[in-house]
Design a protein around this motif. Structure first.
Motif, PDB file in Angstrom:
ATOM      1  N   GLY A  43       0.808  -1.214   0.000  1.00 21.34           N
ATOM      2  CA  GLY A  43       0.000   0.000   0.000  1.00 21.34           C
ATOM      3  C   GLY A  43       0.835   1.255   0.000  1.00 21.34           C
ATOM      4  O   GLY A  43       0.492   2.234   0.647  1.00 21.34           O
TER       5      GLY A  43
ATOM      6  N   ASP B  26      -6.730   4.917   3.827  1.00 18.71           N
ATOM      7  CA  ASP B  26      -8.121   4.774   3.444  1.00 18.71           C
ATOM      8  C   ASP B  26      -8.816   6.108   3.679  1.00 18.71           C
ATOM      9  O   ASP B  26      -8.274   6.999   4.343  1.00 18.71           O
ATOM     10  CB  ASP B  26      -8.790   3.669   4.261  1.00 18.71           C
TER      11      ASP B  26
ATOM     12  N   GLU C 232     -11.130   2.553  -0.065  1.00 17.59           N
ATOM     13  CA  GLU C 232      -9.790   2.834  -0.544  1.00 17.59           C
ATOM     14  C   GLU C 232      -9.867   3.762  -1.745  1.00 17.59           C
ATOM     15  O   GLU C 232     -10.763   3.638  -2.569  1.00 17.59           O
ATOM     16  CB  GLU C 232      -9.113   1.532  -0.979  1.00 17.59           C
TER      17      GLU C 232
ATOM     18  N   GLU D  28      -6.913   5.964  -4.479  1.00 17.70           N
ATOM     19  CA  GLU D  28      -5.537   5.827  -4.929  1.00 17.70           C
ATOM     20  C   GLU D  28      -4.652   7.017  -4.602  1.00 17.70           C
ATOM     21  O   GLU D  28      -3.582   7.166  -5.182  1.00 17.70           O
ATOM     22  CB  GLU D  28      -5.517   5.546  -6.438  1.00 17.70           C
TER      23      GLU D  28
ATOM     24  N   ASP E 188      -5.407   5.131   8.816  1.00 15.85           N
ATOM     25  CA  ASP E 188      -4.721   3.850   8.709  1.00 15.85           C
ATOM     26  C   ASP E 188      -4.615   3.272  10.116  1.00 15.85           C
ATOM     27  O   ASP E 188      -5.292   3.763  11.032  1.00 15.85           O
ATOM     28  CB  ASP E 188      -3.347   3.994   8.031  1.00 15.85           C
TER      29      ASP E 188
END
Length: 185
Positions: A62, A76, A117, A119, A153
């Motif tokens: 990640g 996230d 999630e 990007e 997170d």
């Protein structure tokens, strides 16, 4: 070639994190190597370095490697918007006006309209995404002033109030709310 995108030095191939850009070179997982992708890179004057395991590493860890610097962990995201029953005077106003007239943003006045999630950790990119290209599962209106973006997170959450220009980091989980959460556990 709308299925290939470059965002924050990360390359997405039809929604998959396929590589990243570093010093004018695209480091891309070799499983995505095809004529369409090669042409896309060439059109952007990027030299391709096809490498095995990039997709797996980016997906598993990640993280995005940005310009040879330490990894930047992807967080996230949650989007919070004011509930329908909240006074209209509190909605769509800048942070300073809210604080002056009503106090700090109160999490009890908000509802969760997205969790998942994305990007990027870049707030401006998140703002664009939730205005132009709503992700699946988003149930709110386009991101606007008074909305709150939460990036989180395992280490905790950061909250950002959508202000007149940009974002203002806020403490969205005041002491009373934290105590209340602990009392329920």
């Amino acid at each position: 070639m709308r299925g290939i995108e470059l965002k924050n030095d990360c390359i997405f191939y039809y929604g998959n994190t396929s590589g990243y850009v570093e010093d004018g070179t695209a480091i891309v997982d070799s499983m995505f190597q095809n004529e369409e992708f090669s042409q896309w890179l060439s059109n952007r004057k990027l030299t391709a370095k096809w490498t095995e395991g990039v997709f797996e590493r980016l997906s598993k860890e990640g993280v995005l490697l940005i310009n040879n610097e330490r990894p930047v962990p992807l967080k996230d995201c949650r989007i919070w918007q004011l509930r329908a029953d909240v006074s209209p005077e509190c909605k769509f106003i800048g942070y300073e006006e809210l604080k002056e007239n009503f106090g700090e943003p109160d999490k009890n006045n908000y509802e969760l309209v997205y969790e998942g999630e994305i990007e990027t950790n870049d707030l401006e990119s998140i703002y664009s995404k939730f205005n132009l290209n709503h992700p699946r599962g988003f149930t709110g209106h386009s991101l606007s002033m008074s909305d709150v973006v939460e990036l989180y997170d395992d280490n905790g959450s950061e909250f950002y109030y959508a202000d007149r220009f940009g974002f203002k980091e806020i403490d969205f989980e005041g002491k009373d709310q934290i105590q209340d959460i602990n009392m329920r556990i």
